[in-house]
Design an enzyme around this catalytic site. Sequence first.
Site, PDB file in Angstrom:
ATOM      1  N   GLU A  23      67.241  56.757   5.435  1.00  0.00           N
ATOM      2  CA  GLU A  23      65.922  57.304   5.758  1.00  0.00           C
ATOM      3  C   GLU A  23      64.807  56.477   5.115  1.00  0.00           C
ATOM      4  OE1 GLU A  23      68.511  58.962   4.513  1.00  0.00           O
ATOM      5  OE2 GLU A  23      68.722  60.938   5.438  1.00  0.00           O
ATOM      6  N   LEU A  24      65.048  56.016   3.879  1.00  0.00           N
ATOM      7  CA  LEU A  24      63.993  55.270   3.185  1.00  0.00           C
ATOM      8  C   LEU A  24      63.713  53.946   3.889  1.00  0.00           C
ATOM      9  CD1 LEU A  24      62.025  54.947   0.874  1.00  0.00           C
ATOM     10  CD2 LEU A  24      63.880  54.038  -0.539  1.00  0.00           C
ATOM     11  N   GLY A 454      73.884  25.320   8.815  1.00  0.00           N
ATOM     12  CA  GLY A 454      74.884  26.021   9.622  1.00  0.00           C
ATOM     13  C   GLY A 454      74.319  26.934  10.685  1.00  0.00           C
ATOM     14  N   SER A 455      73.576  27.981  10.247  1.00  0.00           N
ATOM     15  CA  SER A 455      73.112  28.926  11.259  1.00  0.00           C
ATOM     16  C   SER A 455      71.836  28.417  11.917  1.00  0.00           C
ATOM     17  CB  SER A 455      72.885  30.303  10.641  1.00  0.00           C
ATOM     18  OG  SER A 455      71.963  30.230   9.589  1.00  0.00           O
ATOM     19  N   ARG A 537      66.234  46.477   2.547  1.00  0.00           N
ATOM     20  CA  ARG A 537      67.400  45.725   3.031  1.00  0.00           C
ATOM     21  C   ARG A 537      68.698  46.277   2.484  1.00  0.00           C
ATOM     22  NH1 ARG A 537      67.477  40.754   5.452  1.00  0.00           N
ATOM     23  NH2 ARG A 537      65.405  39.912   5.644  1.00  0.00           N
ATOM     24  N   CYS A 538      69.644  46.516   3.377  1.00  0.00           N
ATOM     25  CA  CYS A 538      70.934  47.035   2.975  1.00  0.00           C
ATOM     26  C   CYS A 538      72.042  46.126   3.486  1.00  0.00           C
ATOM     27  CB  CYS A 538      71.148  48.423   3.572  1.00  0.00           C
ATOM     28  SG  CYS A 538      69.873  49.574   3.095  1.00  0.00           S
ATOM     29  N   CYS A 665      72.707  28.182  -2.576  1.00  0.00           N
ATOM     30  CA  CYS A 665      71.297  28.462  -2.221  1.00  0.00           C
ATOM     31  C   CYS A 665      70.385  28.620  -3.416  1.00  0.00           C
ATOM     32  CB  CYS A 665      71.121  29.747  -1.463  1.00  0.00           C
ATOM     33  SG  CYS A 665      72.300  30.138  -0.279  1.00  0.00           S
ATOM     34  N   HIS A 716      62.484  29.658   3.691  1.00  0.00           N
ATOM     35  CA  HIS A 716      62.147  31.039   3.324  1.00  0.00           C
ATOM     36  C   HIS A 716      60.760  31.420   3.816  1.00  0.00           C
ATOM     37  CE1 HIS A 716      65.268  29.619   0.566  1.00  0.00           C
ATOM     38  NE2 HIS A 716      65.765  30.824   0.766  1.00  0.00           N
ATOM     39  N   CYS A 748      68.453  26.066   3.499  1.00  0.00           N
ATOM     40  CA  CYS A 748      69.473  27.088   3.756  1.00  0.00           C
ATOM     41  C   CYS A 748      69.590  27.248   5.272  1.00  0.00           C
ATOM     42  CB  CYS A 748      69.062  28.411   3.073  1.00  0.00           C
ATOM     43  SG  CYS A 748      70.404  29.647   3.025  1.00  0.00           S
TER      44      CYS A 748
HETATM   45  C1  MET Z   1      73.305  32.112   2.237  1.00  0.00           C
HETATM   46  S1  MET Z   1      73.930  30.535   2.582  1.00  0.00           S
HETATM   47  C2  MET Z   1      74.042  30.529   4.283  1.00  0.00           C
HETATM   48  C3  MET Z   1      74.944  29.479   4.794  1.00  0.00           C
HETATM   49  C4  MET Z   1      75.310  29.623   6.232  1.00  0.00           C
HETATM   50  N1  MET Z   1      76.165  28.556   6.649  1.00  0.00           N
HETATM   51  C5  MET Z   1      74.061  29.639   7.067  1.00  0.00           C
HETATM   52  O1  MET Z   1      73.639  28.595   7.482  1.00  0.00           O
HETATM   53  O2  MET Z   1      73.462  30.675   7.311  1.00  0.00           O
HETATM   54 ZN   LIG Z   2      71.857  29.114   1.551  1.00  0.00          ZN
END
Ligand code: MET
Ligand SMILES: [Zn+2]
Length: 781
Positions: A23-24, A454-455, A537-538, A665, A716, A748
Site C-alpha cells: 500500500e505504501l 549487458g541490458s 522500491r521492493c 557497480c 544513473h 552499468c
Molecule cells: C547491477 S549490474 C547489472 C548488470 C547486467 N548485466 C545489466 O546490464 O543490467
Molecule cells: Zn552494474
Amino acid sequence: MPIVNPFPGGTILGYPRIGRRRELKRALEARWAGRTTDADLEATCRALRLATVRHLAGLGLDPADGSIPSSFSPYDHVLDAAVTLGVVPAADYHVAARGDGTRPPLELTKWFDTNYHYLVPQIGPHTPLAFADDAPVRWFAEAAHPDDGGLPVVTRPVVVGPVTFLLLAKAAADAPAAFHPLDRLDDAVAAYAGLLAALGATGAPWVQLDEPALVADTVTGHLPAGALADAVARAYGALTAVPGRPAILVTAPYGDLRGTTGDHLAPLAATDVEAIALDLVRGTAPAGPVPGLAGKTLVAGLVDGHNVWRTDLARRLTQATALGAATGAGAVAVATSTSLLHVPHDADDETWDATHGRDPRLRDWVAFADQKVTEVTTLARGLAHGPDAVADQVAAATAALADRARAAGVVVPAVRARVAALRPADQTRAPYPERAAAQARRLRLPLLPTTTIGSFPQTREIRAARAAWTRGDIDDAAYQSAMREEIARVVTLQEDLGLDVLVHGEPERNDMVQYFAEQLDGFAVTAHGWVQSYGSRCVRPPLLWGDVTRPAPLTVAWTSYAQSLTSKPVKGMLTGPVTILAWSFVRDDQPLTDTAAQVALALRDEVTDLQAAGTAVVQVDEPALRELLPLRREHQHAYLDWAVRAFRLATAGADTATQIHTHLCYSEFGDVIDAIDRLDADVTSVEAARSRMEIVPQLDRAGYGRGIGPGVYDIHSPRVPSAGELTELLTLAATSIDPALVWVNPDCGLKTRGYAETTQSLRHLVAAARAVRSTLAGSGR
Ligand code: MET
Ligand SMILES: [Zn+2]
C-alpha cells in the site's frame, strides 16, 4: 538514574513498513505522480501504522507495555531521523528522497550488509541540529489514544540512535577537511534529549534507539581508538539523565558488539540505559558476566530478522534460559535479531503449490515476519513459564527442521561429491599473458574496444510480453518471437552504432538474480514475498533452499541467437555466484562458502555450454561482491577468499581463448581491490564516471594488469553526455594506465533508461573511443 519499567518478555525490533499489499508503494507513487495530495498520502500512512500495530497485537505482542515497536517510515528511517533532528526540514522530505529538478536527492547507500538502502544525511559544522519534528511522538499518541474507536496500542517508538546517525552521515560538501559529523555529537544528543522528554511527557514507557554502527568496522574503522567508546558514554550518559524520559532500549543488530577492534558492549553496559538488544543470530552471547548488565534487561535477538528460515525453538529456548545466569543480566527478554524489515510479511500470502519451485514442503520450513512474531512470543512464554508451557510449538519446530534436514533436494549426493572433488586446478586458468594473446588472435579487437554492460532499455512492450507470458496469455512461441525480435533490434542497433563487442540486451530477464533462480533447482521464487529495497522500491529475493543444480542450459539459446545475427562477438551474460547469494534468502544449514561453490558449478557448466556454442566472451556480473563484505574486519578475509574462489570456480572452465569479463557497480574499491585482482577476470568493468576515473590510477598503483572498463557514461541519470566529455574521461583513463588495457563502456546496464537517450549516448561513446584511438595512434602509442 535507571527507570523501572519492566521490559516486555517478547518483542520484535521492527516490522515491514511497505504494507502487506504494498500500500505504501502505491500511495507514494500516486503522490509523486500528482494523482493524490499530501493529505491522502498521510491518511494512507496513518492507516498503515494503526493497522500494523493492531495486527501485531493480534499476533500476540502485548498492546499495553511497549512490546510493539512503532517502526513505520514513509520512505526511510535515516531520513526520518534527519527530519526529527532538523537536519532536513520536514517540508523537504520528498525532495531529500527524490530530488526536484533543481536540488539533487540525498545519496542512497546500503544499510550495513543488507540490501536495504538508506539516504545519507549531510552534516557540516553549521548544519541545524535540534529537536525539530515530533513525528515519533505523534505516532505514539495516535496509536495510544486512537480516535477511530479501535484498539489502543502503547507502542515503543524506534529511532536511529545518535552515534549511528552521525556515523552514517557524511560531511557536508563545504565542511572543512578535518570535520566529521561525529564532531556534532553534543548537538545531536541535545536534540535526542528533546525527543526523549517529549516522548516521556506523552506517556511512552520505552523508546528504542538503534545503534548498528557499533557492530560495524566498515563504519567505525576510521575512528581513533577509544573514540567510539567515548561517544557511547557521552551520548547515553546524557540521554539517561533526561528528566521524565522513557526507559531506553539500545539495539545493536547485524553483528557482534565485541570484536578484534574493540568491545563495544562494555561502554554501553556501563551506562544507565535500561535494556540492550544483542543480535545472537549473527553475533554471540557473552560467555561470562558483563559488568553493568545486572540492573538491565538483556534482549536476546534469537529469531533471525534477516532471513526466512524457521527458528530452532528448542535450541533457542535453551540458549535464552541460560543467558541470565551466564551474563549476570537483571532480566532476559526475547526478540528478533534485527528489524523484520528484511523479510516478507507472511508465508501464508504465498501459494506453496510447486509453481516456480515453491515446493509445498517449504511452507513448514520458513518463517516470514508474522511467523517470526509468533516464534518470539512462543520463546518468551517458554522463558517465563518453562519449556512445558510451549512444548507443542517447540516440538513442531523440531519436527519441521528434522523434515527439512532429510528432505529430498536439500542434500543431493551428486552435487556434494562434485564439490568435494574440486581441486585448486579447477579454479585456475592459464596465465593471463597467454590468455590475452589467444583472445587477441581470436577477437581481433581495436585498441580501446567498446561494449556495454549487458541490458538494453526494457521497453513497455518487452515488459508487457513477459508479463503476458507469465500469466499464460501468450504461448511460448509468441513469447520467443517477441524476445527474438527485440534481440534482433538490439543487435542491429549495436552494429549501426559501431560497438565492438555486442550483447543480446537481456530482454527476457525480469531481474538478474530471479531469472537464474527460476531455472536452477534448489531455488524457489515467491509471488508475494516483497521486501523493501529503498523508498517505494521492493524486491522479491528467491529462496535458496536446496543443493543447486542446472537442469538445462540457462542462457545459451538467447546468446546463440544473437550471435547468429552478427559477425561481431556477442558477449554471454551471467550473474555471478556471490551476487546470486547476496540477493536471495540463502539456506542457513551450511556455510555460505559451500552454497556458493554449488551455484558456481552450475554457472561453470553454463560457461562451458556457451563456449561450446561459439561464444567467445562471457561476462559474469558481481555487483554485490562488496555488499556481502562482513562488518567486522576479522571476518573479511575469509569472506573474500570464498567469494573469489566461487567466482573463479564459475569462470575457470573457460578456455584460454574465451574472454571472461566481470562487472562491479561501484567505484570505491578500498577494502576489496586486492580481491578484484584475484578474481582473475580478463576484463573488469566498474562504475567510474561520477568519480572521474579515480579508480584507474588506483588500480594501476595496485599493480592491476588486466583489462579494465571504467564506466565513462553515467547511466544513473537520463542526461546524454557529449562526445567531448566522454573523450576527456577516456583520455584520463588511457593516460593513467596502459591504454592497451582500457575498455570503453557505460557504468552499468541500460535497462532503466530510454532508447532515445541511450542511442545518443552510445553514439557519443563510440565517437569518443575513435577520437582517443587516433590521438594515441598519432602520438605513436
Ligand atoms: C547491477 S549490474 C547489472 C548488470 C547486467 N548485466 C545489466 O546490464 O543490467
Ligand atoms: Zn552494474
